[in-house]
Design an enzyme around this catalytic site. Structure first.
Site, PDB file in Angstrom:
ATOM      1  N   HIS A 135      10.768   0.210 -14.119  1.00  0.00           N
ATOM      2  CA  HIS A 135      11.009  -0.780 -15.185  1.00  0.00           C
ATOM      3  C   HIS A 135      12.018  -1.847 -14.761  1.00  0.00           C
ATOM      4  O   HIS A 135      12.547  -2.578 -15.593  1.00  0.00           O
ATOM      5  CB  HIS A 135      11.467  -0.085 -16.469  1.00  0.00           C
ATOM      6  CG  HIS A 135      10.381   0.710 -17.124  1.00  0.00           C
ATOM      7  ND1 HIS A 135      10.619   1.674 -18.074  1.00  0.00           N
ATOM      8  CD2 HIS A 135       9.031   0.703 -16.940  1.00  0.00           C
ATOM      9  CE1 HIS A 135       9.462   2.218 -18.457  1.00  0.00           C
ATOM     10  NE2 HIS A 135       8.500   1.643 -17.774  1.00  0.00           N
ATOM     11  N   CYS A 166       7.780 -18.696  -3.332  1.00  0.00           N
ATOM     12  CA  CYS A 166       6.442 -19.189  -3.705  1.00  0.00           C
ATOM     13  C   CYS A 166       6.478 -20.248  -4.797  1.00  0.00           C
ATOM     14  O   CYS A 166       5.427 -20.756  -5.182  1.00  0.00           O
ATOM     15  CB  CYS A 166       5.557 -18.020  -4.136  1.00  0.00           C
ATOM     16  SG  CYS A 166       5.905 -17.419  -5.799  1.00  0.00           S
TER      17      CYS A 166
HETATM   18 ZN   LIG Z   1       7.652 -15.928  -5.833  1.00  0.00          ZN
END
Ligand SMILES: [Zn+2]
Length: 261
Positions: A135, A166
């Site tokens: 979690h 990213c």
């Molecule tokens: Zn990322």
């Protein structure tokens, strides 16, 4: 009373023997282990849900729908009293005797992986290795897309920049209601479960997925189960040995017994 204590003692001896002769041991923990570190549980009569009401289960889709305003509210401390109470407790929390006993048993080479449902980071803080936090961990941020994690210091004063790996959206690593378990964590926990011949479940009501599901997978793959819990759970009847009591009481005794073998 004496009978009850004798029963616990003999179950601790049996557990120590079973742990010692098992090849791969996974220990899975839930909220119960952190109660003695001052962290309130969600469920149960004293739990957060009993006092504040059950929160909406769609937190993750709300976040995805409007990330900017979510982070604006966060930075301006406009969170519900329930979230604030949990956070304050987690910020103050230190590992307890149960966390340290698990770390000690692991140092004897008797626990291969720890899977935890808790976000408090106390297993790692106590020194345990191979900890899979399904979690998430309160000390990290995570990219929703590539799952890269970033350590941060609470509180946050500015909206996090997009993921440097990213360009994806950054959120807290802690898994929100309605959010899928990060793929890497799920994969690691399934692999650990697949390999184990003994699963020890500590302070978990065994009702919340995916942890509950992992226990059943272990069971159906032939692993033996030991349960450490103050109450009966849905899994109790499936367990080889039940150690009824608080984890801070039981686990140090279990460590002592294993180290004397
Ligand atoms: Zn990322």
């Amino acid at each position: 009373m004496t009978n009850k204590l004798d029963k616990i003692k003999s179950n601790i001896v049996k557990s120590a023997e079973l742990i010692s002769k098992s090849k791969k041991v996974v220990l899975m923990t839930g909220a119960g282990i952190s109660v003695d570190s001052g962290i309130p549980t969600f469920q149960g009569t004293e739990g957060l849900w009993a006092r504040f009401g059950k929160p909406k289960m769609n937190a993750f889709s709300e976040f995805i729908k409007n990330k900017d305003s979510w982070w604006d509210r966060e930075i301006n401390h406009q969170r519900s009293p329930y979230v604030m109470e949990l956070r304050r407790a987690i910020e103050k929390a230190k590992p307890n005797d149960a966390h340290y006993a698990i770390c000690d048993i692991q140092k004897l080479g008797k626990i291969n992986h720890i899977i935890t449902q808790n976000i408090d980071g106390l297993h790692i803080e106590s020194g345990s290795k191979n900890v899979i936090e399904i979690h998430g961990n309160r000390n990290y941020l995570r990219c929703v897309d590539c799952e890269n994690r970033y350590r941060f210091s609470s509180p946050i004063f500015e909206k996090p920049l997009p993921c440097s790996n990213c360009g994806g959206v950054i959120k807290y690593d802690s898994v929100m209601f309605g959010e899928p378990i990060p793929k890497l964590m799920l994969k690691n926990s399934k692999n650990a479960i697949k390999e184990c011949d003994l699963l020890i479940i500590v302070g978990s009501s065994s009702t919340v997925r995916p942890a509950a599901g992992l226990s059943w997978i272990a069971k159906s793959d032939g692993a033996k189960l030991i349960e450490v819990n103050i109450n009966d759970t849905k899994l109790s009847s499936e367990c080889e040995i039940i150690l009824r009591g608080s984890s801070t009481d039981i686990l140090p005794k279990l460590y002592k017994e294993i180290s004397s073998l």
